[in-house]
Design an enzyme around this catalytic site. Structure first.
Site, PDB file in Angstrom:
ATOM      1  N   ASP A   1       0.844  -1.201   0.000  1.00 32.62           N
ATOM      2  CA  ASP A   1       0.000   0.000   0.000  1.00 32.62           C
ATOM      3  C   ASP A   1       0.877   1.248   0.000  1.00 32.62           C
ATOM      4  OD1 ASP A   1       0.839  -0.544   2.702  1.00 32.62           O
ATOM      5  OD2 ASP A   1      -0.725   0.812   3.441  1.00 32.62           O
TER       6      ASP A   1
ATOM      7  N   GLU B   1       0.309  -0.783   5.925  1.00 32.71           N
ATOM      8  CA  GLU B   1       1.403  -0.149   6.677  1.00 32.71           C
ATOM      9  C   GLU B   1       1.174   1.351   6.809  1.00 32.71           C
ATOM     10  OE1 GLU B   1       5.301   1.581   7.757  1.00 32.71           O
ATOM     11  OE2 GLU B   1       4.088   2.074   5.998  1.00 32.71           O
TER      12      GLU B   1
END
Lengths: 462, 462
Positions: free
Chosen positions: A93, A158
């Site tokens: 991500d 994250e």
């Protein structure tokens, strides 16, 4: 063919495949996997699927681990008797790309300029994570087994705090069991000077809201009659840190360990001057706690920062009000042994002792994580030293990093593993900012260093 | 018919015309004369034309004075030998109405609820200005000459700073020549307690901008290395005023005159308690310079306020940055004899002495005006006392006001006149806020007080 011969052939293969490796990265970067954007859930999953396909095609045992949010991708090579297990952690991500108008080329239209690949996620973390994915997938593609077992956990949250991973880690502990976790999500010490990071600071963040009158008041009719909450907020913030950069919260330094002479000695030899550092960030003079060097202050001393201030009239021109409220975003960086939960109590007590009359306040604790120190006398560090020097042409320096990667501490706690933080990025890579980039040569060096790392770790275990 | 008989008839006429007076106000309030809105230039002029027509129809000598912005409306009754000249100042422009969603009835759809007329401009200043316009126009409509000369200057730029009036005042001095200027653009002391305001505070406003690094920095990698400009701003603001509300800028109090014992004695008898005042603004305790009562502090002591704070991340959630910059809107209220220009020098010097290392700053001076004190032993004040007591049924109290009306000081300077500030508004009238209102009964009392004022002034000059 001996292992060394096979390895020599692999290095040649990595080099001849370098354009394909970069093309892969470009393809991955085209997927706008912004995990904080609820309108991009499908795109985030697509970026996870991309890496799933990559592992599967290379023959790794691969599975998607569903969560309440974005899924994890888990993959592993076969176990190797007598050899350690390494877990590579990374994330697919990315941060939001806004403000879009500041990008020279589109954030999801990866573009090479001056030897750098520009795109959101180029360095944080797709580009860096892919160095390890490429080294393993190409190793297998060359027809050779890996000399040790490598597991991958590539997550999709994250950039929104890794909440699901933190929660699920205990139940995944058997599957993720390893001797060392390898993470490339940080930076080199400087351009041309690679580094191994063995320490991270912890973090504690807060939002402080100060309430004065029930609505904005005319500063003419009421000025002098009531406490101004914006002034009260400034006084409360001022009370937290003195003019020498020393934090004034009672007990704040109690758990802080002094730096060792050898560590200080080592860091003082690092090739950077305060003048160059100041010029790099555009200030005329650096600032911080007296008696500590710049690297000591930012890596290994606890600090306090205000991340944002909001109160009253912020538009153009004059509006002569006493604002009803004022608020600030606060963050503390902690060193190992400082407890973020304890800090919250200390901070609340300190603010109670420094509340000006006529206002009330509320402190919201956002998130906290302790700092981390990894052992440096391990075979993994030794192997990384050799691998990086060979790939980058320069011996890495041993540094700490002032930022926080909360999941690293959790890996240490739950998996009981060693830890290698090998950053290929540069401090001017604009992670989290417009025009994020990754040096293409460092991407290729990272792939080589990764392959060499597996080779060197296995050699040491023989 | 004697003057007194004629005046008695006039009072009866004003009463029987009260619905028509209110209808006039409603008509005027329907015109959205927002002077700061460049899309409403025609509407602003229409509000000026409305009052022009009103004066003309009543037989006053009336003219439009064009400016580079919105025009002034000037009108006068004939000179009266041996009688003073009074100038009534008011304004036909209004503040913006936003936020529209907070209005219970439309800002330009005047609506009576619970004895109050709700509309933008109801009290500031169409409603208050109209009390004087009605008293004079109806006096003439009754077929009687005014017993003294009355001039009107109704401008259209008060809400944007009266810049054109300030500039043109010297060349209009002959036309505006008067013995006393009468302004109803302020408030009563409290509901049911009318007041004559004889002092105003001055004002000086600034924007302080503090610059740190050339862009936002990661608070992990850089925290401890550079001065945080938001913290620097807080420290600079903190240095301006101490915890007892005493301003720390050297020389700030030099020109401040002590309050007279009689003035302090008078104010301490005013019917308001600190408890009620605190409850009214929604704070649990008042605050200000020790040794002064609340009214002393807000009317007659100089003060410092922060009107706004801006820095870094202001949205939801956490963004752990060291912001590149931080800024604050500052305002000082001054008492008579304090010089706003001198304050700018003193403030700059003070900030130079309190600049933390590693940041630079810029101070922009927005506008300044000195405070005002009017003589209280004049026949005009005496006449106003009698007129207001008769109309409102309560003897007015003598007060100062903490706000600033810069044009008043200019009238005093340029026209050399006395000054009467007769506010019919209430502190909860929401001037400049949604749901602005004017008490309908106070509107009618204001018309009567105005008529009585002309009568009482003329009596004293006979």
């Amino acid at each position: 063919m001996s292992n060394d011969e096979a390895f020599h052939d692999l290095l040649a293969l990595l080099q001849s495949n370098s354009q394909q490796s970069l093309d892969d990265l470009v393809e991955w970067l085209r997927i706008p996997s912004v995990s904080s954007d609820s309108g991009k859930i499908a795109e985030v999953r697509r970026a996870g699927d991309w890496v799933y396909e990559k592992f599967s095609a290379a023959g790794l045992q691969t599975r998607i681990i569903e969560t309440e949010g974005h899924p994890f991708v888990f993959a592993e090579t076969p176990a190797v008797d007598g050899q350690p297990i390494v877990l590579v952690y990374g994330h697919y991500d990315v941060q939001p790309a806004e403000p879009l108008e500041d990008w020279i080329s589109g954030p999801f239209d990866p573009t090479v300029r001056d030897g750098n690949l520009y795109a959101r996620g180029a360095t944080d973390d797709k580009g860096q994570a892919l160095t390890h994915i490429q080294s393993v997938c190409q190793w297998l593609a060359a027809g050779n087994p890996l000399p040790l077992q490598i597991k991958f956990l590539i997550e999709g949250e994250e950039e929104v705090g890794s909440g699901n991973l933190e929660r699920l880690l205990p139940e995944l502990a058997d599957e993720l069991a390893c001797d060392c976790v390898v993470i490339s999500d940080s930076g080199q010490y400087a351009n041309g000077q690679p580094a191994i990071t063995y320490g991270l600071r912890g973090i504690a963040t807060y939002e402080l809201h100060v309430q004065g009158p029930s609505q904005d008041l005319h500063s003419g009719s009421f000025g002098g009659a009531v406490m101004n909450p914006a002034i009260a907020l400034c006084k409360m913030i001022d009370s937290i840190v003195n003019g020498d950069g020393v934090i004034q919260i009672p007990g704040y330094y109690d758990a802080v360990q002094p730096l060792s002479d050898s560590e200080r000695q080592q860091w003082r030899q690092l090739p950077q001057t305060d003048e160059a550092f100041a010029a790099g960030v555009g200030v005329n003079e650096l600032f911080g706690e007296k008696g500590y060097s710049t690297d000591e202050r930012r890596w290994a001393r606890p600090t306090f920062d205000v991340n944002g201030l909001t109160s009253g009239h912020q538009g153009e021109g004059v509006k002569t009000i006493i604002p009803a409220e004022a608020s600030a975003k606060l963050s503390f960086r902690l060193v190992p042994d400082q407890d973020p939960v304890k800090l919250t109590e200390q901070l609340e007590q300190h603010l109670r002792n420094h509340t000006p009359p006529g206002v009330t306040w509320n402190l919201k604790s956002d998130h906290g994580a302790p700092g981390m120190l990894a052992a440096t006398d391990t075979p993994f560090v030794d192997a990384a030293n050799v691998a990086i020097e060979a790939a980058f042409g320069t011996k890495p320096v041993m540094i700490r990093e002032g930022g926080s990667i909360p999941i690293v501490t959790r890996f240490q706690e739950v998996l009981g593993c060693d830890c290698l933080l090998l950053g290929w990025g540069l401090s001017d890579d604009n992670a989290h900012s417009p025009n994020e980039k990754f040096c293409v040569a460092d991407f290729h060096r990272g792939i080589e260093a990764s392959a060499r790392l597996w080779h060197e770790i296995a050699k040491r275990a023989q």
